[in-house]
Design a protein around this motif. Sequence first.
Motif, PDB file in Angstrom:
ATOM      1  N   LEU A 133      -6.377 -15.943  26.961  1.00 48.93           N
ATOM      2  CA  LEU A 133      -7.825 -15.746  26.938  1.00 48.93           C
ATOM      3  C   LEU A 133      -8.380 -15.974  25.526  1.00 48.93           C
ATOM      4  CD1 LEU A 133     -10.199 -14.916  28.752  1.00 48.93           C
ATOM      5  CD2 LEU A 133      -9.752 -12.544  28.073  1.00 48.93           C
ATOM      6  N   ALA A 134      -7.657 -15.522  24.516  1.00 50.85           N
ATOM      7  CA  ALA A 134      -8.089 -15.731  23.132  1.00 50.85           C
ATOM      8  C   ALA A 134      -8.159 -17.219  22.817  1.00 50.85           C
ATOM      9  CB  ALA A 134      -7.141 -15.021  22.167  1.00 50.85           C
ATOM     10  N   ASP A 135      -7.179 -17.981  23.276  1.00 50.72           N
ATOM     11  CA  ASP A 135      -7.229 -19.435  23.074  1.00 50.72           C
ATOM     12  C   ASP A 135      -8.440 -20.037  23.768  1.00 50.72           C
ATOM     13  OD1 ASP A 135      -5.138 -19.996  21.354  1.00 50.72           O
ATOM     14  OD2 ASP A 135      -3.686 -20.356  22.959  1.00 50.72           O
ATOM     15  N   LEU A 136      -8.650 -19.653  25.011  1.00 55.10           N
ATOM     16  CA  LEU A 136      -9.776 -20.187  25.777  1.00 55.10           C
ATOM     17  C   LEU A 136     -11.095 -19.871  25.092  1.00 55.10           C
ATOM     18  CD1 LEU A 136     -10.602 -21.551  28.521  1.00 55.10           C
ATOM     19  CD2 LEU A 136     -10.910 -19.219  29.380  1.00 55.10           C
ATOM     20  N   ARG A 137     -11.262 -18.625  24.650  1.00 56.40           N
ATOM     21  CA  ARG A 137     -12.519 -18.208  24.012  1.00 56.40           C
ATOM     22  C   ARG A 137     -12.728 -18.885  22.655  1.00 56.40           C
ATOM     23  NH1 ARG A 137     -13.274 -12.856  26.605  1.00 56.40           N
ATOM     24  NH2 ARG A 137     -13.612 -13.545  28.756  1.00 56.40           N
ATOM     25  N   SER A 138     -11.648 -19.326  22.029  1.00 53.42           N
ATOM     26  CA  SER A 138     -11.785 -20.010  20.741  1.00 53.42           C
ATOM     27  C   SER A 138     -11.881 -21.534  20.910  1.00 53.42           C
ATOM     28  CB  SER A 138     -10.639 -19.651  19.800  1.00 53.42           C
ATOM     29  OG  SER A 138      -9.415 -20.171  20.297  1.00 53.42           O
ATOM     30  N   GLY A 139     -11.967 -21.991  22.169  1.00 53.66           N
ATOM     31  CA  GLY A 139     -12.147 -23.405  22.427  1.00 53.66           C
ATOM     32  C   GLY A 139     -10.876 -24.206  22.537  1.00 53.66           C
ATOM     33  N   HIS A 140      -9.758 -23.539  22.670  1.00 53.50           N
ATOM     34  CA  HIS A 140      -8.474 -24.229  22.780  1.00 53.50           C
ATOM     35  C   HIS A 140      -7.943 -24.123  24.210  1.00 53.50           C
ATOM     36  CE1 HIS A 140      -8.651 -23.317  18.444  1.00 53.50           C
ATOM     37  NE2 HIS A 140      -8.005 -24.458  18.322  1.00 53.50           N
ATOM     38  N   ALA A 141      -7.403 -25.211  24.684  1.00 55.75           N
ATOM     39  CA  ALA A 141      -6.746 -25.195  25.995  1.00 55.75           C
ATOM     40  C   ALA A 141      -5.294 -24.796  25.785  1.00 55.75           C
ATOM     41  CB  ALA A 141      -6.838 -26.580  26.632  1.00 55.75           C
TER      42      ALA A 141
ATOM     43  N   THR B 226      -6.866 -12.792  33.817  1.00 55.42           N
ATOM     44  CA  THR B 226      -6.377 -13.991  34.520  1.00 55.42           C
ATOM     45  C   THR B 226      -7.440 -14.589  35.424  1.00 55.42           C
ATOM     46  OG1 THR B 226      -5.298 -12.611  36.191  1.00 55.42           O
ATOM     47  CG2 THR B 226      -3.925 -13.417  34.388  1.00 55.42           C
ATOM     48  N   ASP B 227      -8.379 -13.785  35.899  1.00 58.20           N
ATOM     49  CA  ASP B 227      -9.480 -14.332  36.696  1.00 58.20           C
ATOM     50  C   ASP B 227     -10.329 -15.305  35.879  1.00 58.20           C
ATOM     51  OD1 ASP B 227      -8.700 -12.957  38.943  1.00 58.20           O
ATOM     52  OD2 ASP B 227     -10.247 -11.391  38.764  1.00 58.20           O
ATOM     53  N   ALA B 228     -10.361 -15.124  34.573  1.00 59.12           N
ATOM     54  CA  ALA B 228     -11.164 -15.993  33.698  1.00 59.12           C
ATOM     55  C   ALA B 228     -10.386 -17.212  33.202  1.00 59.12           C
ATOM     56  CB  ALA B 228     -11.655 -15.182  32.497  1.00 59.12           C
ATOM     57  N   LEU B 229      -9.107 -17.304  33.552  1.00 56.83           N
ATOM     58  CA  LEU B 229      -8.236 -18.358  33.025  1.00 56.83           C
ATOM     59  C   LEU B 229      -7.938 -19.435  34.062  1.00 56.83           C
ATOM     60  CD1 LEU B 229      -5.678 -16.030  31.220  1.00 56.83           C
ATOM     61  CD2 LEU B 229      -7.282 -17.602  30.100  1.00 56.83           C
ATOM     62  N   PRO B 230      -7.696 -20.660  33.590  1.00 60.99           N
ATOM     63  CA  PRO B 230      -7.233 -21.693  34.527  1.00 60.99           C
ATOM     64  C   PRO B 230      -5.812 -21.361  34.985  1.00 60.99           C
ATOM     65  CG  PRO B 230      -7.222 -22.538  32.282  1.00 60.99           C
ATOM     66  CD  PRO B 230      -7.843 -21.172  32.232  1.00 60.99           C
TER      67      PRO B 230
ATOM     68  N   ILE C 246       3.870 -22.515  28.100  1.00 62.45           N
ATOM     69  CA  ILE C 246       2.926 -22.915  27.061  1.00 62.45           C
ATOM     70  C   ILE C 246       3.505 -22.617  25.683  1.00 62.45           C
ATOM     71  CG2 ILE C 246       0.895 -22.573  28.528  1.00 62.45           C
ATOM     72  CD1 ILE C 246       0.397 -19.949  26.975  1.00 62.45           C
ATOM     73  N   TYR C 247       3.022 -23.379  24.713  1.00 60.34           N
ATOM     74  CA  TYR C 247       3.346 -23.098  23.318  1.00 60.34           C
ATOM     75  C   TYR C 247       2.431 -21.970  22.847  1.00 60.34           C
ATOM     76  CZ  TYR C 247       5.885 -27.521  23.098  1.00 60.34           C
ATOM     77  OH  TYR C 247       6.775 -28.530  23.316  1.00 60.34           O
ATOM     78  N   PRO C 248       2.991 -20.918  22.264  1.00 59.36           N
ATOM     79  CA  PRO C 248       2.145 -19.823  21.797  1.00 59.36           C
ATOM     80  C   PRO C 248       1.283 -20.213  20.609  1.00 59.36           C
ATOM     81  CG  PRO C 248       4.433 -19.103  22.030  1.00 59.36           C
ATOM     82  CD  PRO C 248       4.412 -20.596  22.164  1.00 59.36           C
ATOM     83  N   GLY C 249       0.044 -19.724  20.630  1.00 58.06           N
ATOM     84  CA  GLY C 249      -0.758 -19.688  19.425  1.00 58.06           C
ATOM     85  C   GLY C 249      -1.508 -20.926  19.001  1.00 58.06           C
ATOM     86  N   GLU C 250      -2.504 -21.278  19.755  1.00 58.57           N
ATOM     87  CA  GLU C 250      -3.387 -22.365  19.308  1.00 58.57           C
ATOM     88  C   GLU C 250      -4.415 -21.846  18.310  1.00 58.57           C
ATOM     89  OE1 GLU C 250      -2.956 -25.742  20.197  1.00 58.57           O
ATOM     90  OE2 GLU C 250      -1.100 -24.751  20.790  1.00 58.57           O
TER      91      GLU C 250
END
Length: 174
Positions: A160-168, A96-100, A106-110
């Motif tokens: 975090l997986a969404d963030l790392r894959s370029g998805h908000a 969570t420290d790495a997340l906005p 949220i909708y799951p799974g971008e």
Amino acid sequence: MKLYTKKGDRGQTSLFSGRRAAKFDPRVAAVGDLDELTASLGLARVVFPEATDILCRAQKALYTISAIVSAEARKIDLAFDDAETAALEAEIDRATDALPPLRDFIYPGEAEASARLHMARAVARRAERSVAALEDPPAPQSALAYLNRLSDLLFALARLADLRSGHADRMLGG
């Protein structure tokens, strides 16, 4: 040794306690939900390898919880330690420290990794409900706290997986 025993062909199975129980018995169902959760974590590890260590540790913890649940009141040399829950909390904080900040549902799974982690989270919540419903004897409080925190970890890792894959985060309100 054959994989099949035919002992469960009539809708019953044996618990670690030695008791024969119907396959729809709440304790058997809880063990099945924990097994499904363990498999779900395996799927999540495949698509989000950076979480492999903590997810493998969680799989090991789930096997311990399953054994305790299946043992019922039988004395076994297994205990579930609060340190496992503390380890999850440390991982949740790190993620969570790495997340906005989260401002809405949220909708799951971008991305696929996020979707698998959210699916594992949903299975974790079901497993927690199944284990919490057990009586005579109830599940240890430490195991219930662990399952609760595991679903929190999976939520944080999915984001975090969404963030790392370029998805908000795709917010419900916007």
